[in-house]
Design a protein around this motif. Structure first.
Motif, mmCIF file in Angstrom:
data_model
loop_
_atom_site.group_PDB
_atom_site.id
_atom_site.type_symbol
_atom_site.label_atom_id
_atom_site.label_comp_id
_atom_site.label_asym_id
_atom_site.label_seq_id
_atom_site.Cartn_x
_atom_site.Cartn_y
_atom_site.Cartn_z
ATOM 1 N N SER A 142 1.060 -1.082 -0.055
ATOM 2 C CA SER A 142 0.122 -0.176 -0.201
ATOM 3 C C SER A 142 0.866 1.229 0.264
ATOM 4 C CB SER A 142 -1.055 0.165 1.081
ATOM 5 O OG SER A 142 -1.670 1.354 1.068
ATOM 6 N N ALA A 143 2.630 1.487 0.865
ATOM 7 C CA ALA A 143 3.012 2.337 0.756
ATOM 8 C C ALA A 143 3.544 2.745 -0.310
ATOM 9 C CB ALA A 143 3.744 2.293 1.915
ATOM 10 N N VAL A 144 3.490 1.812 -0.921
ATOM 11 C CA VAL A 144 4.926 1.899 -2.613
ATOM 12 C C VAL A 144 3.445 2.202 -3.019
ATOM 13 C CG1 VAL A 144 5.599 0.337 -4.489
ATOM 14 C CG2 VAL A 144 6.818 -0.158 -2.358
ATOM 15 N N THR A 145 2.141 1.804 -3.298
ATOM 16 C CA THR A 145 1.184 2.241 -4.476
ATOM 17 C C THR A 145 1.060 4.030 -3.930
ATOM 18 O OG1 THR A 145 0.297 0.242 -4.551
ATOM 19 C CG2 THR A 145 -0.804 1.658 -4.685
ATOM 20 N N LYS A 146 0.415 3.511 -2.764
ATOM 21 C CA LYS A 146 1.006 5.766 -2.598
ATOM 22 C C LYS A 146 1.874 6.187 -3.415
ATOM 23 C CE LYS A 146 -2.078 5.292 1.303
ATOM 24 N NZ LYS A 146 -2.596 5.112 2.930
ATOM 25 N N ALA A 147 3.070 6.228 -3.233
ATOM 26 C CA ALA A 147 4.470 6.494 -3.235
ATOM 27 C C ALA A 147 4.396 6.552 -5.218
ATOM 28 C CB ALA A 147 6.107 5.991 -3.229
ATOM 29 N N LEU A 148 3.971 5.964 -5.285
ATOM 30 C CA LEU A 148 3.645 5.446 -7.006
ATOM 31 C C LEU A 148 2.823 6.202 -7.711
ATOM 32 C CD1 LEU A 148 4.520 1.610 -7.800
ATOM 33 C CD2 LEU A 148 5.317 3.869 -8.354
ATOM 34 N N GLN A 149 1.654 6.566 -6.732
ATOM 35 C CA GLN A 149 0.167 7.594 -7.305
ATOM 36 C C GLN A 149 1.133 8.630 -7.034
ATOM 37 O OE1 GLN A 149 -2.450 5.953 -4.340
ATOM 38 N NE2 GLN A 149 -3.150 4.790 -5.762
ATOM 39 N N ALA A 150 1.998 8.954 -6.105
ATOM 40 C CA ALA A 150 1.912 10.583 -5.407
ATOM 41 C C ALA A 150 2.836 11.125 -7.010
ATOM 42 C CB ALA A 150 2.883 11.022 -4.578
ATOM 43 N N VAL A 151 4.388 10.174 -7.679
ATOM 44 C CA VAL A 151 5.241 10.297 -8.530
ATOM 45 C C VAL A 151 3.920 10.756 -9.959
ATOM 46 C CG1 VAL A 151 6.625 9.404 -10.197
ATOM 47 C CG2 VAL A 151 7.356 9.397 -7.811
ATOM 48 N N ALA A 152 2.967 9.583 -10.256
ATOM 49 C CA ALA A 152 2.374 9.990 -11.155
ATOM 50 C C ALA A 152 1.115 11.299 -11.436
ATOM 51 C CB ALA A 152 1.232 8.585 -11.265
ATOM 52 N N LEU A 153 1.079 11.469 -10.128
ATOM 53 C CA LEU A 153 -0.078 13.408 -10.055
ATOM 54 C C LEU A 153 0.894 13.988 -10.027
ATOM 55 C CD1 LEU A 153 -1.824 12.405 -6.734
ATOM 56 C CD2 LEU A 153 -2.697 12.359 -9.729
ATOM 57 N N GLY A 154 2.652 14.064 -9.808
ATOM 58 C CA GLY A 154 3.871 15.423 -10.308
ATOM 59 C C GLY A 154 3.450 14.884 -11.260
ATOM 60 N N LEU A 155 3.712 14.060 -11.740
ATOM 61 C CA LEU A 155 4.108 13.628 -13.627
ATOM 62 C C LEU A 155 3.351 14.358 -14.365
ATOM 63 C CD1 LEU A 155 6.320 10.685 -14.312
ATOM 64 C CD2 LEU A 155 7.152 12.730 -13.911
ATOM 65 N N LEU A 156 1.323 14.390 -14.107
ATOM 66 C CA LEU A 156 0.752 15.045 -14.498
ATOM 67 C C LEU A 156 0.570 16.095 -14.679
ATOM 68 C CD1 LEU A 156 -2.468 13.998 -16.200
ATOM 69 C CD2 LEU A 156 -3.235 13.605 -13.786
ATOM 70 N N ASP A 157 0.757 16.751 -12.964
ATOM 71 C CA ASP A 157 0.593 18.295 -13.501
ATOM 72 C C ASP A 157 1.523 18.532 -13.499
ATOM 73 O OD1 ASP A 157 -0.665 20.278 -11.272
ATOM 74 O OD2 ASP A 157 1.864 20.099 -10.423
ATOM 75 N N GLU A 158 2.940 18.066 -13.970
ATOM 76 C CA GLU A 158 3.811 19.403 -14.857
ATOM 77 C C GLU A 158 3.575 18.466 -16.056
ATOM 78 O OE1 GLU A 158 6.592 20.143 -13.787
ATOM 79 O OE2 GLU A 158 7.321 19.259 -12.098
#
Length: 101
Positions: free
Chosen positions: A51-67
């Motif tokens: 779950s922690a890894v999934t949340k970390a990957l989602q945070a990266v994905a959201l950051g990249l999407l924002d960029e």
């Protein structure tokens, strides 16, 4: 984003080192999970780490999407480029994939 999708550099270039650091941390977490499985650790403890890894990957994905939205899509829209609609569609598709995951 494909190599040809954005002229010049990807929008995240200013934060590249941060993304790389985050991905190395996630890689370490994934290796830790594999070690936990190998050592036959308690299922709930493994699930907590997944779950922690999934949340970390989602945070990266959201950051990249924002960029992507702040740079690639905005630049295409400002230039009134024919690729602006394609950029919006890419972003929309990426959001849909994130929501489904």
């Amino acid at each position: 984003m494909s190599e040809t999708a954005h002229a010049g550099h990807p929008g995240y270039m200013g934060n590249k080192d941060d993304y790389l650091k985050r991905m190395r941390r996630i890689e370490g977490q994934v290796k830790g999970i594999a070690r936990m499985v190998d050592e036959e650790k308690y299922c709930i403890d493994i699930l907590t780490q997944v779950s922690a890894v999934t949340k970390a990957l989602q945070a990266v994905a959201l950051g990249l999407l924002d960029e992507h939205m702040a740079h690639c899509v905005l630049d295409a829209a400002r230039a009134d480029s024919p690729e602006a609609e394609a950029k919006l569609r890419e972003a929309s598709d990426a959001i849909a994939r994130l929501v489904r995951s």
